[in-house]
Design an enzyme around this catalytic site. Structure first.
Site, PDB file in Angstrom:
ATOM      1  N   HIS A  55       3.790  -3.687  -8.372  1.00  0.00           N
ATOM      2  CA  HIS A  55       3.839  -5.122  -8.677  1.00  0.00           C
ATOM      3  C   HIS A  55       4.560  -5.409  -9.994  1.00  0.00           C
ATOM      4  CE1 HIS A  55       0.293  -4.283 -11.288  1.00  0.00           C
ATOM      5  NE2 HIS A  55       0.706  -5.351 -11.957  1.00  0.00           N
ATOM      6  N   ASP A  85       0.436  -0.304  -4.028  1.00  0.00           N
ATOM      7  CA  ASP A  85       0.898  -0.741  -5.352  1.00  0.00           C
ATOM      8  C   ASP A  85       1.563   0.402  -6.114  1.00  0.00           C
ATOM      9  OD1 ASP A  85       1.435  -2.620  -7.316  1.00  0.00           O
ATOM     10  OD2 ASP A  85      -0.436  -2.252  -8.386  1.00  0.00           O
ATOM     11  N   SER A 163      -0.314  -1.526 -16.750  1.00  0.00           N
ATOM     12  CA  SER A 163      -0.214  -1.274 -15.315  1.00  0.00           C
ATOM     13  C   SER A 163       0.820  -0.185 -15.047  1.00  0.00           C
ATOM     14  CB  SER A 163       0.189  -2.552 -14.570  1.00  0.00           C
ATOM     15  OG  SER A 163      -0.867  -3.478 -14.539  1.00  0.00           O
ATOM     16  N   LEU A 212      -0.018  -7.059  13.104  1.00  0.00           N
ATOM     17  CA  LEU A 212      -0.273  -7.810  14.325  1.00  0.00           C
ATOM     18  C   LEU A 212       0.346  -9.197  14.286  1.00  0.00           C
ATOM     19  CD1 LEU A 212      -4.076  -6.986  14.792  1.00  0.00           C
ATOM     20  CD2 LEU A 212      -2.142  -5.935  15.961  1.00  0.00           C
ATOM     21  N   GLY A 213       0.600  -9.714  13.089  1.00  0.00           N
ATOM     22  CA  GLY A 213       1.096 -11.081  12.980  1.00  0.00           C
ATOM     23  C   GLY A 213      -0.013 -12.094  13.168  1.00  0.00           C
TER      24      GLY A 213
END
Length: 306
Positions: A55, A85, A163, A212-213
């Site tokens: 990110h 991430d 991070s 799956l949408g």
């Protein structure tokens, strides 16, 4: 003159050991300039391979890495995986020590750990705390949804630029990559996950994720419906959105359908769905059992790639 107490000697030894651990791990800690303002931190994980938090990598080109000796080198983005991430970069051969990788599986709740970062121009920074939980699963409920399993939850502070920093044990070994989760939860991605992502990105340049949408929300089934359909569980997820021409749309899933199992595995919340949509699921057809209009239906869905 009074001699130092045993307690004072113990605290001094602990303090010195932690400082040594920071120095030892810091040899492989770099600053990554891939966003505006404060750089993030990265780890020289393998020769020429830098790992950082995905990110914090806001651009795919013009990425610079500042080394412990203050030299700055250009880095190439090998690939990224938003679900874990993690982003993987390549730098030229600069004779930089690689991290001493430990075993995150040996960590226990309550163990002292460190975050070692290189966020600015002043060199190394560190934060220390404890492992507060192991095996954490985090689901981020967005349009597609994503889930990361097996994380370490930490009771320590991640300051700006931390991070992507290494999680370091008391011996100075790197046992994970630090990041911030939902609700500012401080988490660490364990070594096994980091190695798996690196290997896949080096080989393929990307990590396939099934989807799956669907937009879904957990729901409890009323007892009379559960009994009428002879179900063993009273949980499921109700479909609240369907991506046009996505896998579920093409399979004939409707808004209002309640998904209770996928490929024979019970579904109680969206995390159960996402756990079945790893890279191995892409291209496979999974049978979704849904409740529609009070009746049970089986809908085969060909899993797409996110």
């Amino acid at each position: 003159m009074e001699s130092p107490s045993i307690e004072s000697n113990t605290l001094l030894a602990l303090s010195n050991n932690l400082a040594d651990a920071v120095e030892r791990a810091g040899r492989a800690v770099v600053a990554v300039n891939a966003r505006h303002r404060i750089p993030s931190t990265g780890v020289h994980w393998r020769n020429g391979i830098i790992v950082t938090a995905e990110h914090t990598v806001r651009r795919d080109e013009e990425i610079a890495v500042r080394l412990p000796d203050e030299r700055t080198v250009a880095a190439t983005l090998i690939g990224r995986d938003s679900s874990t991430d993690l982003a993987v970069l390549r730098i030229p051969d600069v004779q930089l020590p690689t991290a001493e990788i430990g075993d995150s599986g040996t960590l226990q709740v309550g163990n002292l750990v460190l975050a070692v970062a290189r966020p600015g121009e002043s060199g190394l920074s560190a934060s220390w705390g404890v492992v507060s939980a192991k095996g954490i699963g985090v689901t981020q409920r967005d349009w597609c949804g994503k889930q990361t399993e097996g994380l370490l939850k930490l009771d320590l502070s991640l300051y700006p630029g931390f991070s992507g920093s290494p999680l370091v044990d008391a011996k100075g070994s790197v046992v994970g990559i630090n990041t911030v989760g939902p609700r500012n939860m401080v988490l660490a991605i364990p070594v096994a996950t980091v190695n798996r992502v690196i290997d896949t990105l080096l080989e393929k340049g990307k990590i396939a994720r099934g989807y799956l949408g669907l937009g879904m929300q957990p729901v409890l089934l009323p007892d009379n419906l559960k009994n009428a359909l002879n179900l063993s569980s009273n949980g499921g997820v109700i479909v609240v959105n369907i991506e046009s021409d996505g896998p579920a749309d093409r399979a004939g899933v409707f808004i209002g359908d309640v998904l209770i199992s996928l490929d024979g595995r019970a579904i109680a919340d969206t995390g159960d769905v996402q756990a079945m949509l790893g890279s191995e699921s892409v291209g496979k057809t999974l049978n979704a059992q849904v409740i529609r209009g009070g009746a049970l239906l089986t809908v085969p869905i060909a899993i797409g790639e996110r």
